[in-house]
Design a protein around this motif. Structure first.
Motif, PDB file in Angstrom:
ATOM      1  N   VAL A 248       2.971   4.070  13.097  1.00  0.00           N
ATOM      2  CA  VAL A 248       3.315   4.224  11.683  1.00  0.00           C
ATOM      3  C   VAL A 248       3.628   2.869  11.052  1.00  0.00           C
ATOM      4  O   VAL A 248       3.192   2.563   9.937  1.00  0.00           O
ATOM      5  CB  VAL A 248       4.518   5.176  11.513  1.00  0.00           C
ATOM      6  CG1 VAL A 248       5.002   5.170  10.065  1.00  0.00           C
ATOM      7  CG2 VAL A 248       4.132   6.587  11.908  1.00  0.00           C
ATOM      8  N   TRP A 252       1.660   1.166   7.988  1.00  0.00           N
ATOM      9  CA  TRP A 252       2.356   0.740   6.773  1.00  0.00           C
ATOM     10  C   TRP A 252       2.132  -0.758   6.516  1.00  0.00           C
ATOM     11  O   TRP A 252       1.858  -1.166   5.379  1.00  0.00           O
ATOM     12  CB  TRP A 252       3.852   1.040   6.903  1.00  0.00           C
ATOM     13  CG  TRP A 252       4.654   0.569   5.721  1.00  0.00           C
ATOM     14  CD1 TRP A 252       4.922   1.259   4.580  1.00  0.00           C
ATOM     15  CD2 TRP A 252       5.276  -0.718   5.566  1.00  0.00           C
ATOM     16  NE1 TRP A 252       5.675   0.491   3.719  1.00  0.00           N
ATOM     17  CE2 TRP A 252       5.904  -0.724   4.293  1.00  0.00           C
ATOM     18  CE3 TRP A 252       5.370  -1.848   6.367  1.00  0.00           C
ATOM     19  CZ2 TRP A 252       6.610  -1.818   3.834  1.00  0.00           C
ATOM     20  CZ3 TRP A 252       6.070  -2.950   5.900  1.00  0.00           C
ATOM     21  CH2 TRP A 252       6.685  -2.920   4.642  1.00  0.00           C
ATOM     22  N   TYR A 256       0.410  -2.515   3.320  1.00  0.00           N
ATOM     23  CA  TYR A 256       1.217  -3.444   2.517  1.00  0.00           C
ATOM     24  C   TYR A 256       0.498  -4.785   2.353  1.00  0.00           C
ATOM     25  O   TYR A 256       0.493  -5.378   1.267  1.00  0.00           O
ATOM     26  CB  TYR A 256       2.573  -3.652   3.183  1.00  0.00           C
ATOM     27  CG  TYR A 256       3.549  -4.443   2.347  1.00  0.00           C
ATOM     28  CD1 TYR A 256       4.313  -3.817   1.356  1.00  0.00           C
ATOM     29  CD2 TYR A 256       3.705  -5.809   2.533  1.00  0.00           C
ATOM     30  CE1 TYR A 256       5.200  -4.536   0.584  1.00  0.00           C
ATOM     31  CE2 TYR A 256       4.595  -6.538   1.763  1.00  0.00           C
ATOM     32  CZ  TYR A 256       5.337  -5.901   0.782  1.00  0.00           C
ATOM     33  OH  TYR A 256       6.219  -6.622   0.018  1.00  0.00           O
ATOM     34  N   LEU A 267       5.073   0.708  -1.752  1.00  0.00           N
ATOM     35  CA  LEU A 267       5.065   0.788  -0.291  1.00  0.00           C
ATOM     36  C   LEU A 267       6.383   0.334   0.313  1.00  0.00           C
ATOM     37  O   LEU A 267       6.826   0.872   1.336  1.00  0.00           O
ATOM     38  CB  LEU A 267       3.907  -0.035   0.268  1.00  0.00           C
ATOM     39  CG  LEU A 267       2.519   0.589   0.082  1.00  0.00           C
ATOM     40  CD1 LEU A 267       1.422  -0.409   0.430  1.00  0.00           C
ATOM     41  CD2 LEU A 267       2.378   1.844   0.928  1.00  0.00           C
ATOM     42  N   LEU A 270       8.612   3.244  -0.124  1.00  0.00           N
ATOM     43  CA  LEU A 270       8.224   4.275   0.840  1.00  0.00           C
ATOM     44  C   LEU A 270       8.739   3.935   2.238  1.00  0.00           C
ATOM     45  O   LEU A 270       9.290   4.795   2.934  1.00  0.00           O
ATOM     46  CB  LEU A 270       6.699   4.411   0.855  1.00  0.00           C
ATOM     47  CG  LEU A 270       6.112   5.399   1.876  1.00  0.00           C
ATOM     48  CD1 LEU A 270       6.585   6.819   1.585  1.00  0.00           C
ATOM     49  CD2 LEU A 270       4.582   5.333   1.868  1.00  0.00           C
ATOM     50  N   GLY A 271       8.567   2.682   2.660  1.00  0.00           N
ATOM     51  CA  GLY A 271       9.015   2.272   3.992  1.00  0.00           C
ATOM     52  C   GLY A 271      10.513   2.442   4.179  1.00  0.00           C
ATOM     53  O   GLY A 271      10.974   2.959   5.202  1.00  0.00           O
ATOM     54  N   ALA A 410       2.760   6.847  -1.826  1.00  0.00           N
ATOM     55  CA  ALA A 410       1.652   6.556  -0.913  1.00  0.00           C
ATOM     56  C   ALA A 410       0.336   6.480  -1.678  1.00  0.00           C
ATOM     57  O   ALA A 410       0.170   7.134  -2.714  1.00  0.00           O
ATOM     58  CB  ALA A 410       1.566   7.635   0.167  1.00  0.00           C
ATOM     59  N   MET A 418      -0.529   9.808   5.348  1.00  0.00           N
ATOM     60  CA  MET A 418       0.842   9.377   5.111  1.00  0.00           C
ATOM     61  C   MET A 418       1.823  10.547   5.181  1.00  0.00           C
ATOM     62  O   MET A 418       2.978  10.375   5.557  1.00  0.00           O
ATOM     63  CB  MET A 418       0.952   8.661   3.765  1.00  0.00           C
ATOM     64  CG  MET A 418       0.206   7.335   3.717  1.00  0.00           C
ATOM     65  SD  MET A 418       0.595   6.205   5.095  1.00  0.00           S
ATOM     66  CE  MET A 418       2.338   5.875   4.777  1.00  0.00           C
ATOM     67  N   ALA A 421       2.442  10.683   8.678  1.00  0.00           N
ATOM     68  CA  ALA A 421       3.373   9.621   9.054  1.00  0.00           C
ATOM     69  C   ALA A 421       4.807  10.008   8.702  1.00  0.00           C
ATOM     70  O   ALA A 421       5.751   9.735   9.460  1.00  0.00           O
ATOM     71  CB  ALA A 421       2.992   8.323   8.349  1.00  0.00           C
ATOM     72  N   TYR A 422       4.967  10.673   7.555  1.00  0.00           N
ATOM     73  CA  TYR A 422       6.307  11.138   7.176  1.00  0.00           C
ATOM     74  C   TYR A 422       6.841  12.142   8.189  1.00  0.00           C
ATOM     75  O   TYR A 422       7.986  12.050   8.640  1.00  0.00           O
ATOM     76  CB  TYR A 422       6.274  11.770   5.783  1.00  0.00           C
ATOM     77  CG  TYR A 422       7.496  12.616   5.499  1.00  0.00           C
ATOM     78  CD1 TYR A 422       8.738  12.019   5.273  1.00  0.00           C
ATOM     79  CD2 TYR A 422       7.413  14.011   5.496  1.00  0.00           C
ATOM     80  CE1 TYR A 422       9.868  12.796   5.047  1.00  0.00           C
ATOM     81  CE2 TYR A 422       8.536  14.785   5.261  1.00  0.00           C
ATOM     82  CZ  TYR A 422       9.757  14.174   5.048  1.00  0.00           C
ATOM     83  OH  TYR A 422      10.878  14.942   4.837  1.00  0.00           O
TER      84      TYR A 422
END
Length: 487
Positions: A248, A252, A256, A267, A270-271, A410, A418, A421-422
């Motif tokens: 992940v 990311w 980015y 992003l 989000l991270g 995302a 994504m 990924a979450y």
């Protein structure tokens, strides 16, 4: 007709179909979830320590597999057909769990089928919601909150019913009843072609039908075998969790590096919020691990009012309080979000996360206080209820909006991946929460010693939550300022 041009009536009809399918599928999943730990300890004879780690590994795999499911939905089958495939695997997994009563060797493969089926269903059901509201951002938060509420409608019913069936009859019947949930979702997704047809098409990334079928099926089979292997070893599960988190991070970081300045702000937000999600689910996982075992040995499950008995809960049924409260809270929060949006006064997603961590503090403070006041005796069921109410509020603000975070920040072309990924961060948080619970378990048989052990655990978690609440509040202010600077 694409999702962008859906009429309001068609959108509501499509949304209702997804909500019903989600509620049905979650009824089966959380029915299993409610009795799994106690089944492992009481029927299979697994120790508390090992059972906590296995539950954590299962949770981690359950929420790591959506990364695969999101990719298959984005690039091979489309969201609708990938979700259909997932419900089929879930039904098979629950049926195989019922067979565990005759052979212990079925247990890990059954859990692997469930974890993989969940991975195919969850991100793609969420992707259907995103497609419905991709041109209606003001309705997005409330839509995902209602979607989260639908999941909890199914889970609340099953978490009351399935433990009762297990205690009254046997686990075989309980697991068999859980098959009905994903089977109903499968029926809905197959028959409601009118409402979901436009949302389930293959994406522009799709390869030929034969290659897509072969490649997707092979990936799913490999995933089932890998998860089965992981569940046999606690150390391998730990390695798998951190390996998935590394994937992940690499995903990311790649996004980015290639992003425009405005996309980098999204992003970065989000991270940070994915990391906060991991932290929250460490606390959330205590419901299925330490709090369930605490309820089994140190809680008076009888609710009394003015000395009169109202109802008695089993240890597993206390978990049903969480989805029950979420149902009550979610519709109110969705209305609040809509009202604030219309007045241009809506609170940002990072701020909602910070408020959510404040409720985590309240939850563990209540559980610590109830255990402390019990002074080695059984803790009142009312304290358990108060803690579950506070944690449910935190879940509405953090867990219920996690998908909205992905939908907002995302890249649209990789939304399914994504979302996966979450969910992987959710699983990682649950695994870490199980690790915390397993290290806090006392082997002492004395109720007073066990009570002191849990009191210490709840106190430490309360202080950790307080520190995180302050950190997330500070970060929310910084992220809000960054977002305002986007041209």
């Amino acid at each position: 007709m694409g999702s962008n041009t859906l009429s309001p009536q068609k959108r509501r009809s499509s949304f209702a179909t997804v909500l019903v399918a989600e509620a049905a599928e979650r009824a089966g999943f959380y029915g299993v979830d409610a009795i799994l730990l106690l089944f492992m300890v009481q029927q299979l004879g697994i120790t508390d320590h090992r059972a906590d780690l296995m539950v954590g590994a299962f949770a981690a795999m359950t929420y790591a597999t959506p990364l695969l499911g999101g990719w298959i939905g984005d690039c091979l089958y489309g969201p609708r057909w990938t979700a259909i495939f997932g419900t089929f695997l879930l039904s098979a997994g629950y049926a195989l769990l019922a067979c565990t009563m005759t052979s212990r060797s079925f247990f890990e493969p059954a859990l692997a089928l469930v974890a993989t089926g969940n991975g195919l269903f969850k991100p793609n059901a969420a992707q259907l919601v995103r497609r419905l509201y991709e041109r209606s951002p003001l309705k997005r938060d409330s839509a995902f909150t209602l979607y989260y509420m639908a999941a909890n409608v199914g889970s609340a019913l099953s978490m009351f019913l399935i433990p009762w069936v297990r205690n009254t009859f046997d686990p075989l019947l309980a697991f068999s009843l859980c098959v009905a949930g994903p089977a109903c979702a499968l029926f809905i997704l197959l028959t409601q072609t009118g409402t979901l047809h436009d949302l389930g098409i293959l994406t522009r990334h799709s390869v030929s039908a034969k290659r897509a079928t072969a490649f997707g099926t092979g990936s799913v089979i490999l995933c089932i075998l890998s998860v089965t292997f992981v569940l046999y070893s606690a150390s391998l599960a730990r390695l798998a969790v951190f390996s998935c988190l590394t994937v992940v991070f690499i995903l990311w970081a790649t996004l980015y590096r290639r992003a425009t300045p405005s996309e980098k702000v999204n992003l970065a937000t989000l991270g940070i919020m994915l990391i906060q999600s991991i932290a929250f689910y460490c606390f959330y996982q205590q419901m299925q691990t330490s709090l369930t075992l605490f309820s089994l040995t140190n809680v008076d499950g009888t609710f009394r009012l003015l000395g009169h008995r109202i109802v008695t809960f089993s240890a597993a049924q206390f978990q049903a309080l969480d989805p029950l409260f979420i149902i009550l809270l979610s519709s109110s929060m969705a209305r609040i979000y809509n009202v604030l949006s219309r007045r241009n006064r809506d609170v940002s997603l990072p701020t909602k996360f910070a408020i959510g961590f404040g409720f985590v503090v309240v939850a563990f403070l209540i559980w610590w206080g109830g255990t402390h006041l019990a002074a080695g005796n059984l803790t009142s069921a009312w304290f358990m209820t108060g803690g579950y109410l506070a944690l449910a509020m935190a879940e509405v603000l953090i867990g219920g909006l996690g998908l909205a975070v992905v939908a907002k920040y995302a890249p649209a072309s990789l939304n399914g991946i994504m979302v996966g990924a979450y969910y992987l961060t959710v699983g990682a948080g649950m695994y870490l929460g199980s690790e915390i619970a397993s290290k806090a378990i006392s082997t002492a048989r004395s109720q007073a010693v066990q009570s002191q052990h849990y009191e210490n655990l709840f106190g430490i978690l309360c202080l950790c939550a307080l520190a995180l609440a302050l950190i997330t509040l500070f970060l929310a202010r910084q992220l809000n300022r960054m977002e305002k600077r986007i041209p």
